[in-house]
Design a protein around this motif. Structure first.
Motif, short mmCIF file in Angstrom:
data_model
loop_
_atom_site.label_atom_id
_atom_site.label_comp_id
_atom_site.label_asym_id
_atom_site.label_seq_id
_atom_site.Cartn_x
_atom_site.Cartn_y
_atom_site.Cartn_z
N GLY A 53 0.83 -1.16 -0.23
CA GLY A 53 -0.39 0.31 0.34
C GLY A 53 0.92 0.92 0.12
O GLY A 53 0.54 2.26 -0.50
N ILE A 54 1.71 1.04 1.20
CA ILE A 54 2.56 2.35 0.88
C ILE A 54 3.55 2.58 -0.93
O ILE A 54 3.79 3.79 -1.00
CB ILE A 54 4.00 2.30 2.11
N ILE A 55 3.60 1.98 -0.64
CA ILE A 55 4.56 1.90 -2.15
C ILE A 55 3.47 2.09 -3.40
O ILE A 55 3.40 3.12 -4.19
CB ILE A 55 5.16 0.19 -2.92
N VAL A 56 2.46 2.12 -3.57
CA VAL A 56 1.04 2.55 -4.75
C VAL A 56 0.87 3.91 -3.94
O VAL A 56 1.42 4.43 -5.85
CB VAL A 56 0.34 1.29 -4.17
N ILE A 57 1.34 4.03 -2.73
CA ILE A 57 0.33 5.49 -2.84
C ILE A 57 2.15 6.29 -3.19
O ILE A 57 2.00 7.46 -4.26
CB ILE A 57 0.41 6.12 -0.90
N ALA A 58 3.36 5.94 -2.62
CA ALA A 58 4.04 6.46 -3.19
C ALA A 58 4.83 6.60 -4.82
O ALA A 58 4.80 7.52 -5.18
CB ALA A 58 5.31 5.60 -3.07
N PHE A 59 4.42 5.58 -5.58
CA PHE A 59 4.54 5.95 -6.86
C PHE A 59 3.19 6.47 -7.24
O PHE A 59 3.74 7.56 -8.77
CB PHE A 59 4.30 3.85 -7.14
N ALA A 60 2.22 5.99 -6.95
CA ALA A 60 0.69 7.30 -7.47
C ALA A 60 1.49 8.36 -7.15
O ALA A 60 1.52 10.12 -8.00
CB ALA A 60 -0.32 7.42 -6.86
N LEU A 61 2.21 9.21 -6.10
CA LEU A 61 2.31 10.55 -5.91
C LEU A 61 3.72 10.95 -6.39
O LEU A 61 3.68 12.32 -7.28
CB LEU A 61 2.90 10.37 -4.35
N LEU A 62 4.66 10.24 -7.02
CA LEU A 62 5.44 9.91 -7.99
C LEU A 62 5.20 10.16 -9.26
O LEU A 62 6.31 10.78 -10.73
CB LEU A 62 6.78 9.48 -7.01
N ARG A 66 4.02 2.84 -15.56
CA ARG A 66 5.50 1.34 -16.84
C ARG A 66 3.84 1.17 -17.33
O ARG A 66 3.10 1.44 -17.37
CB ARG A 66 5.56 0.24 -15.78
N ASP A 67 5.23 1.19 -18.87
CA ASP A 67 4.12 0.69 -20.28
C ASP A 67 3.53 -1.26 -19.63
O ASP A 67 4.39 -1.78 -19.18
CB ASP A 67 5.26 0.48 -21.20
#
Length: 139
Positions: A53-62, A66-67
């Motif tokens: 969940g933390i990674i999903v949020i971080a990726f969304a914020l950043l 990925r194709d």
């Protein structure tokens, strides 16, 4: 301090923080991992879910994107072998180092298994038995 020195220091601090966190939540404890894999205690699974969940949020914020790509043919069998090795040894590649630092000597066997597995992957890749891409264990 040069950029390279700062990067090394940052990596060292993050590594120490990760090792401390992993140890505190029980990822370095074989018995704790065994309880997770035998579904006796779901706390570790919730830790994984929290991390995802933390990674999903971080990726969304950043805004990391990925194709869509076809999954490499070795992903599923590799994941199965990784899971089997983790269940047997009580550690993925980083955990035996944490276990060894904590005095759990059987972690040496796990580390030896990791080295043998990487060497076998390189050997198989060199003979065309395994498609090894740059940046993977054999690249």
């Amino acid at each position: 301090m040069r950029t390279r020195g700062r990067l090394l220091l940052a990596n060292l601090l993050v590594g120490l923080a990760l090792g401390f966190t992993v140890t505190r939540i029980g990822f370095g404890d074989y018995a704790e991992l065994n309880r997770m894999f035998t579904f006796q205690d779901l706390r570790m699974f919730f830790s994984f879910l929290g991390a995802v969940g933390i990674i999903v949020i971080a990726f969304a914020l950043l805004r990391v994107r990925r194709d869509a790509q076809r999954v490499h043919a070795g992903v599923v069998p590799g994941a199965v072998l990784f899971g089997i090795g983790w269940a047997i040894s009580g550690g993925c590649p980083a955990i035996p180092i944490v276990q060894l630092a904590g005095g759990y000597l059987p972690a040496v066997i796990t580390l030896a298994g990791i080295v043998v597995g990487v060497r076998l992957a390189r050997w198989a890749g060199g003979r065309g038995l395994l498609r090894v891409e740059r940046g993977s264990c054999g690249g």
